[in-house]
Design an enzyme around this catalytic site. Structure first.
Site, PDB file in Angstrom:
ATOM      1  N   GLY A   1       0.837  -1.189   0.000  1.00 38.60           N
ATOM      2  CA  GLY A   1       0.000   0.000   0.000  1.00 38.60           C
ATOM      3  C   GLY A   1       0.868   1.233   0.000  1.00 38.60           C
ATOM      4  O   GLY A   1       1.991   1.223  -0.501  1.00 38.60           O
ATOM      5  N   CYS A   2       0.374   2.299   0.588  1.00 34.31           N
ATOM      6  CA  CYS A   2       1.114   3.561   0.639  1.00 34.31           C
ATOM      7  C   CYS A   2       2.448   3.364   1.358  1.00 34.31           C
ATOM      8  O   CYS A   2       2.495   2.807   2.453  1.00 34.31           O
ATOM      9  CB  CYS A   2       0.283   4.608   1.365  1.00 34.31           C
ATOM     10  N   PHE A   3       3.521   3.841   0.753  1.00 35.77           N
ATOM     11  CA  PHE A   3       4.832   3.625   1.374  1.00 35.77           C
ATOM     12  C   PHE A   3       4.995   4.352   2.693  1.00 35.77           C
ATOM     13  O   PHE A   3       5.815   3.962   3.512  1.00 35.77           O
ATOM     14  CB  PHE A   3       5.999   3.901   0.429  1.00 35.77           C
TER      15      PHE A   3
END
Length: 179
Positions: free
Chosen positions: A14-16
């Site tokens: 997902g979002c880093f």
């Protein structure tokens, strides 16, 4: 910057910002870097990756001391702090750049990754969609993405999405939280 006493694995969950925030708190992790990997563009920008045309995933390169934490333990944390059964998304973050993936650097890493993913897949009754591949075409994300949660803990996304993942890590793996 190749230290023979450390190992590096590249994770997409997902979002880093979420993945980075967790691994910055893991005992035995020596370096965490947000970036883009396994797409076809060379050194894409955040905007290009978010556009979905580069094929890159938002990733975090996790460098760790295998004398203090094993690759298996690094991966166990990974599978607790993201949902490996969601294809090309994590929660409200949707797109191929948010896929679940593990990009390895050696045959030994690949062996461990495949073992752990098989175990997790069995627990999830065959629903794991985590991509497993060699790391390729990696580029570091822009400076403002590095240490994002540490620098912006009160920002809306950080408070509502990142912070709960960090807390889940702390509760589930209390013995692995860096002092």
């Amino acid at each position: 910057m190749n230290d023979p006493s450390t190992e590096t694995i590249t994770l997409a969950g997902g979002c880093f910002w979420c993945v980075e925030a967790v691994y910055e708190r893991v005992r035995g992790v020596t370096r965490v870097e947000s970036g883009y990997s396994n797409g076809q563009a060379v050194a894409p920008s955040y905007e290009q990756v978010c556009g979905g045309d580069t094929g890159h995933a938002e990733v975090v390169r996790v460098t760790f001391d295998p004398q203090r934490i094993s690759l298996r333990e690094v991966l166990e944390i990974f599978f607790v702090v993201h949902d490996p059964t969601q294809l090309n998304r994590q929660g409200n973050d949707v797109g191929t750049q948010y896929r679940s993936a593990i990009y390895f650097r050696s045959p030994e890493q690949e062996r461990v990754v495949r073992e752990v993913v098989a175990e997790v897949d069995a627990l999830h009754k065959g629903r794991v969609v985590t991509e497993i591949a060699p790391e390729r075409n990696y580029s570091r994300a822009e400076d403002y993405h590095q240490h994002y949660f540490a620098n912006h803990p009160d920002q809306g996304y950080c408070a509502w999405v990142v912070a709960p993942k960090v807390e889940k890590f702390k509760k589930t793996f209390a013995e692995k939280v860096a002092a």
